[in-house]
Structure formats: C-alpha cells, structure tokens
Design an enzyme around this catalytic site. Structure first.
Site, PDB file in Angstrom:
ATOM      1  N   HIS A 103       0.868  -1.173   0.000  1.00 21.46           N
ATOM      2  CA  HIS A 103       0.000   0.000   0.000  1.00 21.46           C
ATOM      3  C   HIS A 103       0.912   1.232   0.000  1.00 21.46           C
ATOM      4  CE1 HIS A 103      -4.211  -0.879  -0.026  1.00 21.46           C
ATOM      5  NE2 HIS A 103      -4.008  -1.935   0.734  1.00 21.46           N
ATOM      6  N   ASP A 108      -4.809   2.234   1.905  1.00 22.70           N
ATOM      7  CA  ASP A 108      -5.133   1.591   3.181  1.00 22.70           C
ATOM      8  C   ASP A 108      -5.657   2.626   4.175  1.00 22.70           C
ATOM      9  OD1 ASP A 108      -2.646   2.823   3.133  1.00 22.70           O
ATOM     10  OD2 ASP A 108      -1.679   1.398   4.478  1.00 22.70           O
ATOM     11  N   TYR A 300      -8.148   8.189 -17.689  1.00 24.38           N
ATOM     12  CA  TYR A 300      -8.941   8.994 -16.767  1.00 24.38           C
ATOM     13  C   TYR A 300      -9.132  10.415 -17.302  1.00 24.38           C
ATOM     14  CZ  TYR A 300      -7.781   5.302 -13.394  1.00 24.38           C
ATOM     15  OH  TYR A 300      -7.624   4.105 -12.741  1.00 24.38           O
ATOM     16  N   GLU A 374       0.504   8.608  11.422  1.00 24.80           N
ATOM     17  CA  GLU A 374      -0.830   8.059  11.708  1.00 24.80           C
ATOM     18  C   GLU A 374      -1.716   9.028  12.486  1.00 24.80           C
ATOM     19  OE1 GLU A 374       0.451   4.279  13.323  1.00 24.80           O
ATOM     20  OE2 GLU A 374      -0.209   3.260  11.492  1.00 24.80           O
TER      21      GLU A 374
END
Ligand SMILES: [Zn+2]
Ligand SMILES: [Zn+2]
Length: 394
Positions: A103, A108, A300, A374
């Site tokens: 990831h 994630d 895209y 985090e």
C-alpha cells in the site's frame, strides 16, 4: 454541542481503531479488482454498524448506505482500496506480508478513515439530515474502478447529490488539508508502440532494419510535440516510460516496444497529442523502412472540483482545523479516477497532508519507503465527516 463541534474529539477517541484498521489493511495489500480480503473487512465493519451493504459493485467494490434520522440530500464519500506492485522497504511491525505488493499510495489509510467516518455517523444516526453513501472502490491505480462502479449503479438508488473523496499527500506536515477549485488533476492516457523492423547480424546492419534506431529517433521526436507544438501556456506531458528491445549485444532484433503516458488539462491538447504520437510513430517508422503499430488507450478524465463544493469544504475544514489549515493546492499532472464520479455529480477531492513532523524529507507515494504520520488519520476522519455534514446541512 452539535455533532460538527464534537467531531475532532470523537475522531481522536476512535483514532486507535482507525490506526489498527489501517495497519491491518496495510499488511495484506491487494492489487486492483483483487481486493477480496479488504472488501470482506470493509463489508463486515459496515454490517456491524447496521448499514445497508452491497458487495461486488463494479468488481470488488463495496457500498454502505446510511439513512440519517432526518430526510435530506444524499452525499457520496469515496475511498479506494487497491495497492501497488512495489516491494515494501519499510521495517515496521505492520509492514506488507505479501512480497512485491505494498500500500504505497495510502489507499489503506483512505479505507480505514472512511470506515471511521461510517462509525461516527452510525453512532449519531438520528442527527444526520440525509443519506450518506460510503463507497469503497477497487482499482484506482489504472484500472478505472470508479468507472466500473458507476456502470454498476453506484450513483443511483438513491441518486447522489454530491461526492467527496480524500487522498493523502506527503509533501506537507500533518494537520493541514488542501484542495483546488476547478480543474485540479490531469487527464491520463497510455500508449504502446510496436516498431517492426528486420533483425539480423549486428555486424551487417545494412541487411537489417534496426527497430532500436527507429525507436531512438521516435523518442526524440515525441519530445517535440510538447516542446514545439503545444502552447507553453498549456500543461502537457508525454513520457516514454519503457523501451524494450533486443536480447544481446551482437544481434539486431526484429522489433522494439515503447510504452508511455500522456497527461493534459484540455481536450484539444489531449487530442493533439494522441493524433501526433500516431503520426510521428508511423511517419518516422515508414521513413526509416520500418512500420509502427500504435495502441492509444484513453484513460482517466481531468478531475474538476466544483467551485461551490470547494467553498463548502473550505468552510467545513476551516471550522474544524482553523482557516489557515486549508490551503489552495497547485494543479498537478497526476490523475485520479474519482474524476469519473466528478463528471457526473458535483463535488471535490480533498488532499490530506500526512508528513510526520520528525521526517526531514517527505516519503512520497508510489515509493518503497512511503509512509504516513498516523496522527493524520483522525484528522482525515473528522475532515470527511465535517464535509459531509456541511453539505447535508446546506
Ligand atoms: Zn497512486
Ligand atoms: Zn492513490
């Protein structure tokens, strides 16, 4: 106090759970349209929260529907679930357990944060003035998972009034967010060119048609499309990312294969590049006695953030983080398949800064050492929740 005023506090409280989900997903990365384990985790969480859950949407996509206690509009919140074919170089307790998969784009974190938002809204359902559609999509990294989910009805039943997505960004320190009004990310196409020559002994080049020399001329000529044919005021990129040919030093091969990517902000620039890549490839090959096969794949679209939606995000995030924490993002040549959703409904892509304050240098996405702070995760949960509430209350 209103839910909006409490969001930061609630997000901090559930932060450890969001971090645990992110680490869990990080350890078991899955490529686009193979996100079985991740989708099962997401579906289980959404079921536990009492949402209406649809699985297998557009492949491995999952949709959770939360009807609030009051009638109102419907807002779509989107996370992507796929990983990249990169061998993780980090040595954390939650490093990838799958060699060759990682990831490395933060999907994630996107998935874990959106599960956090679902938790927040499920625990204050009666205060939600409308419906929230939680969308967990497969295959953002080139597979066009958003397009597949649209074809599978993700924007219908109930119809969606606005859509918001979030992506981590590693340049700046945690605690800020950024977005751009109007066109914000480029269109992205890919091409493959096969040059057919005539192989032979490297000591007798006059008896061959050398596809490597043709390829070298072509690569140089392709640079002139952006440098000499597109206005300097228009963003445009052509990158040849691979040239594969030959097996050894003394053999001229039969063919050469070039692949590349094309980025633009305007349809006419995009069209010019598509047309001229084909003309140059075929023309140069013919002039040098070879031939070229050109496979150009439109990918895209340009990602366009709705100015009204951007205003709304800025208002919501300003209340949450302080007005100086929300900055204008520069236009980039990266691409995002959330652009397909923004072609259909107004909305915006929010970029969440995730660089740890202890890191001297950023740890960019799409690298083997990518990581994020985090403590950005609860900020992201609160930011997404605040944006959705601001829209539903508007
Ligand atoms: Zn990516
Ligand atoms: Zn990404």
């Amino acid at each position: 106090m209103s839910l909006l005023e409490n969001l930061r506090e609630i997000a901090e409280e559930i932060g450890p759970g969001v971090v645990a989900d992110r680490r869990d997903i990080h350890q078991y990365p899955e490529l686009g349209f193979s996100e079985q384990r991740t989708a099962a985790l997401v579906a289980a969480r959404l079921h536990d929260l009492g949402l209406d859950v649809r699985t297998g949407v557009g492949g491995t996509g999952v949709v959770g529907l939360l009807r609030g206690g009051k009638a109102g509009k419907t807002v779509l919140l989107r996370a992507d679930m796929d990983a990249l074919p990169i061998d993780e170089a980090n040595d954390t307790p939650y490093r990838s357990q799958f060699p060759g998969l990682m990831h490395a784009c933060g999907h994630d974190a996107h998935t874990a944060m959106l599960l956090g938002v679902a938790w927040v809204f499920a625990h204050s359902r009666e205060q939600i003035p409308g419906t929230v559609k939680f969308v967990f999509q497969p295959a953002e990294e080139g597979g066009g998972g958003a397009q597949r989910m649209i074809a599978d009805g993700v924007l219908d039943d109930p119809p969606v009034d606005a859509a918001f997505g979030m992506h981590v960004d590693t340049e700046r320190y945690v605690g800020q967010a950024a977005l751009r009004s109007g066109p914000a990310m480029a269109s992205s196409d890919r091409f493959t060119i096969i040059i057919h020559g005539k192989g032979g002994h490297a000591a007798s080049p006059h008896r061959t048609v050398d596809p490597i020399v043709v390829g070298a001329h072509l690569i140089t000529a392709l640079q002139t499309i952006v440098a000499r044919e597109i206005s300097p005021n228009e963003p445009a990129v052509i990158t040849v990312g691979s040239l594969l040919s030959g097996t050894t030093n003394n053999v001229i091969p039969d063919s050469a294969v070039l692949t590349g990517t094309v980025r633009a902000y305007h349809a006419d620039v995009r069209g010019t590049m598509q047309r001229r890549i084909g003309e140059l490839a075929r023309g140069i090959a013919r002039a040098m006695r070879a031939s070229a096969e050109v496979d150009y794949r439109v990918g895209y679209p340009v990602l366009v953030n709705d100015p009204q939606a951007v205003g709304l995000v800025k208002a919501a995030l300003g209340k949450l983080l302080g007005s100086d924490a929300v900055i204008d993002r520069e236009a980039v040549m990266g691409a995002e398949d959330f652009a397909f959703i923004l072609q259909k409904v107004p909305g915006a892509m929010i970029h969440l800064w995730v660089r740890d304050r202890a890191w001297e240098r950023p740890r960019p996405v799409h690298t083997a050492t990518f990581d994020l702070a985090e403590d950005a995760l609860p900020v992201g949960v609160a930011a997404m929740a605040a944006t959705a509430l601001e829209f539903l209350e508007s």
